[in-house]
Design a protein around this motif. Structure first.
Motif, PDB file in Angstrom:
ATOM      1  N   UNK A 286       0.813  -1.215   0.000  1.00 55.78           N
ATOM      2  CA  UNK A 286       0.000   0.000   0.000  1.00 55.78           C
ATOM      3  C   UNK A 286       0.847   1.265   0.000  1.00 55.78           C
ATOM      4  N   UNK A 287       2.056   1.172  -0.548  1.00 50.58           N
ATOM      5  CA  UNK A 287       2.969   2.328  -0.573  1.00 50.58           C
ATOM      6  C   UNK A 287       3.044   2.905  -1.987  1.00 50.58           C
ATOM      7  N   UNK A 288       3.493   4.162  -2.129  1.00 50.11           N
ATOM      8  CA  UNK A 288       3.682   4.711  -3.482  1.00 50.11           C
ATOM      9  C   UNK A 288       4.833   3.999  -4.200  1.00 50.11           C
ATOM     10  N   UNK A 289       4.780   3.977  -5.528  1.00 46.68           N
ATOM     11  CA  UNK A 289       5.800   3.260  -6.308  1.00 46.68           C
ATOM     12  C   UNK A 289       7.222   3.732  -5.975  1.00 46.68           C
ATOM     13  N   UNK A 290       7.373   5.039  -5.677  1.00 47.87           N
ATOM     14  CA  UNK A 290       8.719   5.541  -5.370  1.00 47.87           C
ATOM     15  C   UNK A 290       9.305   4.866  -4.126  1.00 47.87           C
ATOM     16  N   UNK A 291       8.440   4.462  -3.197  1.00 45.96           N
ATOM     17  CA  UNK A 291       8.943   3.746  -2.012  1.00 45.96           C
ATOM     18  C   UNK A 291       9.580   2.433  -2.463  1.00 45.96           C
ATOM     19  N   UNK A 292       8.997   1.827  -3.478  1.00 43.16           N
ATOM     20  CA  UNK A 292       9.565   0.592  -4.033  1.00 43.16           C
ATOM     21  C   UNK A 292      10.928   0.854  -4.653  1.00 43.16           C
ATOM     22  N   UNK A 293      11.064   1.996  -5.317  1.00 43.15           N
ATOM     23  CA  UNK A 293      12.360   2.308  -5.933  1.00 43.15           C
ATOM     24  C   UNK A 293      13.420   2.564  -4.857  1.00 43.15           C
ATOM     25  N   UNK A 294      12.997   3.160  -3.757  1.00 43.48           N
ATOM     26  CA  UNK A 294      13.931   3.378  -2.636  1.00 43.48           C
ATOM     27  C   UNK A 294      14.412   2.046  -2.083  1.00 43.48           C
ATOM     28  N   UNK A 295      13.476   1.123  -1.899  1.00 44.82           N
ATOM     29  CA  UNK A 295      13.841  -0.210  -1.394  1.00 44.82           C
ATOM     30  C   UNK A 295      14.697  -0.946  -2.432  1.00 44.82           C
ATOM     31  N   UNK A 296      14.434  -0.664  -3.705  1.00 50.15           N
ATOM     32  CA  UNK A 296      15.237  -1.274  -4.785  1.00 50.15           C
ATOM     33  C   UNK A 296      16.677  -0.786  -4.729  1.00 50.15           C
ATOM     34  N   UNK A 297      16.871   0.495  -4.392  1.00 46.19           N
ATOM     35  CA  UNK A 297      18.230   1.047  -4.290  1.00 46.19           C
ATOM     36  C   UNK A 297      18.993   0.329  -3.166  1.00 46.19           C
ATOM     37  N   UNK A 298      18.290   0.032  -2.068  1.00 46.01           N
ATOM     38  CA  UNK A 298      18.914  -0.718  -0.963  1.00 46.01           C
ATOM     39  C   UNK A 298      19.303  -2.125  -1.413  1.00 46.01           C
ATOM     40  N   UNK A 299      18.415  -2.743  -2.195  1.00 43.39           N
ATOM     41  CA  UNK A 299      18.709  -4.101  -2.694  1.00 43.39           C
ATOM     42  C   UNK A 299      19.947  -4.075  -3.585  1.00 43.39           C
ATOM     43  N   UNK A 300      20.085  -3.000  -4.346  1.00 42.66           N
ATOM     44  CA  UNK A 300      21.274  -2.883  -5.202  1.00 42.66           C
ATOM     45  C   UNK A 300      22.545  -2.803  -4.350  1.00 42.66           C
ATOM     46  N   UNK A 301      22.500  -1.947  -3.326  1.00 44.66           N
ATOM     47  CA  UNK A 301      23.667  -1.784  -2.454  1.00 44.66           C
ATOM     48  C   UNK A 301      24.073  -3.134  -1.831  1.00 44.66           C
ATOM     49  N   UNK A 302      23.045  -3.833  -1.320  1.00 45.59           N
ATOM     50  CA  UNK A 302      23.249  -5.146  -0.692  1.00 45.59           C
ATOM     51  C   UNK A 302      23.872  -6.138  -1.680  1.00 45.59           C
ATOM     52  N   UNK A 303      23.310  -6.164  -2.884  1.00 46.99           N
ATOM     53  CA  UNK A 303      23.755  -7.144  -3.883  1.00 46.99           C
ATOM     54  C   UNK A 303      25.164  -6.817  -4.370  1.00 46.99           C
ATOM     55  N   UNK A 304      25.439  -5.514  -4.573  1.00 43.95           N
ATOM     56  CA  UNK A 304      26.780  -5.120  -5.045  1.00 43.95           C
ATOM     57  C   UNK A 304      27.824  -5.504  -3.995  1.00 43.95           C
ATOM     58  N   UNK A 305      27.509  -5.292  -2.720  1.00 43.82           N
ATOM     59  CA  UNK A 305      28.450  -5.667  -1.661  1.00 43.82           C
ATOM     60  C   UNK A 305      28.682  -7.163  -1.643  1.00 43.82           C
ATOM     61  N   UNK A 306      27.608  -7.912  -1.809  1.00 40.68           N
ATOM     62  CA  UNK A 306      27.743  -9.370  -1.782  1.00 40.68           C
ATOM     63  C   UNK A 306      28.564  -9.859  -2.986  1.00 40.68           C
TER      64      UNK A 306
END
Ligand code: IPE
Ligand code: IPE
Ligand code: MG
Length: 242
Positions: A32-52
Motif C-alpha cells: 500500500x505504498x507509493x511506487x517511489x517507495x519501491x524504488x527506494x527499497x530497490x536502491x537498498x537491494x542494489x547496495x546489498x547485492x553489489x556488496x555481496x
C-alpha cells in the motif's frame, strides 16, 4: 546429494553477472505504498547485492536501472526515480574510494538533468583507476539504442575515411558499444517473475544464461544470488557445439 551441494558452493562465481532490477512497483503496491517507495527499497537491494558480489569475487556487475522505455511512466514516478539516483550516486561517490569500485554508465546520459550527468561523469572519472570490481550502471539504456549508436559511430568513421566497411567484424563492433572492453555476462538474472529481456544487453547476451526468479527486486537477498549462481552452474553451456 550433500556432497554435490558442497561442490556447487565451492564453484567460482561467474566473472560477470547482469541483473534486471525489476519488481519495485509491485513490491510497493503489495504494501500500500507509493511506487517511489519501491524504488527506494530497490536502491537498498542494489547496495546489498553489489556488496555481496564484491565478497564473492564477481568482477563485473551490470545492473539495469532505467530503460529508454521507462520515460513512458508518469512524470511523478520518473522524477522520483531521478531524485533517488542523484542521492544514491552522491553516496556511492563517497563509498567508492573505500571499496575500490569502478563505475561505468551504459546509456544515453544526455537526456538526464545536468546535475545527474555531472554526478555520473564524476563517478566514472574518479573511479577509472580501480580494478577490483566494476559496476556498470545502465541508465536511459536500451539494447537497440546501443546497437544503433554503435552502427552510427562506425558509419561516421567510414565516412571520414578512418575505416573500411569490410573491416567490420563482431569483435570490432564490440568496441563501439557502451560495454566496450567488458566481457559478455555469463549470467543474467531477472527477478519479479517476468520472463523477457525488455531491451537489455541484446548484443552481449547472445550466449548468456538467463535465470528468471519470482522474488521482487527489493526483497532480493544474498541467498537469491547464491541460488541463481547454483542454477547457472547446473546449466550445460554448449555455445552451438555438442
Ligand atoms: C523496476 O521496477 C524499476 C524500473 C523499471 C525503473 P518496476 O518499477 O518496473 O516494478 P514493477 O515491474 O512495476 O513491479
Ligand atoms: C525493465 O523493467 C527495465 C528495468 C528494470 C530498468 P520494466 O519493468 O521496464 O520492463 P517491462 O515493462 O516489464 O518489460
Ligand atoms: Mg517492471
Amino acid at each position: 546429494m550433500a556432497l554435490f551441494k558442497k561442490k556447487e558452493i565451492n564453484l567460482p562465481p561467474p566473472q560477470h553477472i547482469a541483473i534486471i532490477m525489476d519488481g519495485n512497483g509491485r513490491w510497493a503496491k503489495k504494501r500500500g505504498l507509493p511506487r517511489t517507495a519501491g524504488h527506494g527499497a530497490g536502491a537498498e537491494a542494489f547496495r546489498r547485492t553489489a556488496n555481496y558480489c564484491r565478497t564473492l569475487g564477481v568482477k563485473y556487475l551490470t545492473v539495469y536501472a532505467f530503460s529508454t522505455e521507462n520515460w513512458k511512466r508518469s512524470e511523478e514516478e520518473v522524477s522520483g526515480i531521478m531524485k533517488l539516483l542523484g542521492k544514491y550516486l552522491e553516496e556511492a561517490l563517497a563509498d567508492m574510494e573505500k571499496n575500490h569500485v569502478r563505475f561505468r554508465f551504459f546509456g544515453d546520459l544526455s537526456r538526464l538533468s545536468p546535475e545527474l550527468q555531472t554526478l555520473c561523469q564524476n563517478a566514472q572519472e574518479r573511479s577509472s583507476e580501480y580494478d577490483e570490481v566494476q559496476v556498470n550502471f545502465c541508465l536511459n539504456y536500451g539494447g537497440r539504442d546501443e546497437i544503433v549508436k554503435a552502427a552510427k559511430s562506425f558509419a561516421r568513421e567510414v565516412a571520414e575515411g578512418k575505416r573500411k566497411p569490410e573491416e567490420l567484424t563482431e569483435q570490432l563492433f564490440d568496441n563501439y558499444l557502451y560495454s566496450a572492453g567488458v566481457p559478455d555476462p555469463e549470467l543474467i538474472i531477472r527477478p519479479s517473475g517476468e520472463m523477457r529481456t525488455s531491451n537489455f544487453l541484446l548484443w552481449q547476451s547472445a550466449y548468456s544464461e538467463y535465470v528468471f526468479m519470482d522474488v521482487l527486486w527489493p526483497d532480493f537477498s544474498p541467498k537469491d544470488l547464491d541460488a541463481a549462481i547454483a542454477e547457472y552452474h547446473r546449466r550445460n553451456r554448449r555455445f552451438g557445439g555438442v
